[in-house]
Write a protein that holds these residues in place. Structure first.
Motif, PDB file in Angstrom:
ATOM      1  N   GLU A 144       1.082  -0.762   8.561  1.00 38.66           N
ATOM      2  CA  GLU A 144       1.367  -1.978   7.796  1.00 38.66           C
ATOM      3  C   GLU A 144       0.371  -2.150   6.652  1.00 38.66           C
ATOM      4  O   GLU A 144       0.739  -2.581   5.550  1.00 38.66           O
ATOM      5  N   ILE A 145      -0.879  -1.823   6.897  1.00 40.09           N
ATOM      6  CA  ILE A 145      -1.902  -1.898   5.848  1.00 40.09           C
ATOM      7  C   ILE A 145      -1.529  -0.987   4.690  1.00 40.09           C
ATOM      8  O   ILE A 145      -1.623  -1.377   3.511  1.00 40.09           O
ATOM      9  N   ARG A 194       1.669  -2.398   2.804  1.00 36.23           N
ATOM     10  CA  ARG A 194       1.328  -3.540   1.947  1.00 36.23           C
ATOM     11  C   ARG A 194       0.544  -3.088   0.716  1.00 36.23           C
ATOM     12  O   ARG A 194       0.747  -3.603  -0.390  1.00 36.23           O
ATOM     13  N   THR A 195      -0.363  -2.134   0.910  1.00 37.24           N
ATOM     14  CA  THR A 195      -1.138  -1.621  -0.226  1.00 37.24           C
ATOM     15  C   THR A 195      -0.213  -0.986  -1.255  1.00 37.24           C
ATOM     16  O   THR A 195      -0.316  -1.259  -2.460  1.00 37.24           O
ATOM     17  N   THR A 216       1.840  -3.415  -3.360  1.00 35.85           N
ATOM     18  CA  THR A 216       1.076  -4.051  -4.435  1.00 35.85           C
ATOM     19  C   THR A 216       1.160  -3.239  -5.721  1.00 35.85           C
ATOM     20  O   THR A 216       1.111  -3.798  -6.824  1.00 35.85           O
ATOM     21  N   GLU A 276      -7.830  -2.616  -2.736  1.00 37.23           N
ATOM     22  CA  GLU A 276      -6.627  -3.264  -2.215  1.00 37.23           C
ATOM     23  C   GLU A 276      -6.430  -2.927  -0.739  1.00 37.23           C
ATOM     24  O   GLU A 276      -6.092  -3.812   0.063  1.00 37.23           O
ATOM     25  N   GLN A 300      -8.786  -4.946   1.337  1.00 36.57           N
ATOM     26  CA  GLN A 300      -8.350  -6.334   1.487  1.00 36.57           C
ATOM     27  C   GLN A 300      -7.212  -6.440   2.495  1.00 36.57           C
ATOM     28  O   GLN A 300      -7.181  -7.350   3.329  1.00 36.57           O
ATOM     29  N   GLN A 301      -6.273  -5.504   2.418  1.00 38.24           N
ATOM     30  CA  GLN A 301      -5.149  -5.536   3.348  1.00 38.24           C
ATOM     31  C   GLN A 301      -5.615  -5.287   4.785  1.00 38.24           C
ATOM     32  O   GLN A 301      -5.104  -5.907   5.724  1.00 38.24           O
ATOM     33  N   ASP A 348      -7.036  -8.475   6.044  1.00 39.13           N
ATOM     34  CA  ASP A 348      -5.997  -9.463   6.339  1.00 39.13           C
ATOM     35  C   ASP A 348      -5.248  -9.123   7.630  1.00 39.13           C
ATOM     36  O   ASP A 348      -5.058  -9.985   8.494  1.00 39.13           O
ATOM     37  N   VAL A 349      -4.808  -7.883   7.748  1.00 39.34           N
ATOM     38  CA  VAL A 349      -3.996  -7.487   8.902  1.00 39.34           C
ATOM     39  C   VAL A 349      -4.801  -7.510  10.197  1.00 39.34           C
ATOM     40  O   VAL A 349      -4.316  -7.952  11.246  1.00 39.34           O
TER      41      VAL A 349
END
Length: 231
Positions: free
Chosen positions: A113-114, A117-118, A121, A203, A206-207, A210-211
């Motif tokens: 998922e990381i 999502r990256t 972006t 990025e 950051q992901q 968050d995850v």
């Protein structure tokens, strides 16, 4: 409240040295001597063979590999054979899953998922492919994963192709999947333009925060080595 951990951002490193560092960090995390630690880096060109792999998936001679400056390492991660090299962002989380959920499959899905999502972006639609690990952009693999968990502490991780030399993948059967089934791609190939490596790294960092709900504090290699003294 987010857990606190360390982020170690390195440059281009030799695989064997980082594998040794991961093993020490894994043991230290199991002992409670350090907090969760995430490493970001590139590797010098190499092939790594996981627990399900073998040298028979290397398609060129040792002499050819030496000419190309590509080393081969056997390792204890999951998966088959893969390539690491310049232009590929590698992330090695050393995390105690006791503080998250003791579910290795869930951890793997979170790492995917990381990556997804990256990539989103940067305008790349990526996802999972049933029965095949890693992350895919269409029919081509853009990121690989190979992990190990010892006493619920992780090591090894994921590798995202930003701008590696894709020809190097043709020297192996990557992940044990034949070329007729598996194509390997990169962010720059998909997008058709150059991509800033550091921007992708920040990025992904950051992901991951968050995850995994993990606040990452920057740490130097010297500081890490100080923390590991006596471990």
């Amino acid at each position: 409240m987010s857990r606190k951990g360390y982020c170690l951002e390195l440059g281009r490193e030799e695989y064997g040295e980082i594998l040794a560092l991961q093993k020490v960090l894994n043991q230290a995390r199991r002992n409670g001597a350090i907090a969760d630690t995430v490493i970001f880096l590139e590797h010098h060109p190499c092939f790594t063979i996981g627990r399900r792999g073998g040298f028979d998936h290397i398609l060129v001679s040792q002499a050819f590999l030496e000419e190309q400056g590509i080393k081969v390492y056997e390792t204890d991660r999951g998966g088959d054979i893969t390539y690491h090299g310049p232009g590929q962002l590698v992330c090695y989380p050393i995390l105690d899953l006791t503080g998250f959920e003791r579910d290795v499959h869930l951890y793997a899905r979170r790492m995917e998922e990381i990556l997804i999502r990256t990539l989103k972006t940067f305008g790349i639609a990526a996802g999972r492919k049933q029965a095949y690990p890693g992350v895919w952009a269409g029919s081509a693999k853009i990121a690989a994963e190979g992990m190990a968990v010892q006493h619920w502490v992780t090591m090894h991780g994921v590798a995202l192709n930003i701008s590696p030399d894709l020809n190097h993948f043709s020297y192996i059967i990557p992940c044990g999947i034949s070329a007729s089934t598996l194509e390997v791609t990169s962010m720059e190939k998909v997008l058709g333009h150059t991509v800033d490596f550091n921007q992708v790294k920040q990025e992904m960092r950051q992901q991951l925060s968050d995850v995994m709900d993990l606040y990452l504090e920057d740490v130097t290699l010297a500081k890490v080595k100080d923390m590991l003294e006596g471990v």
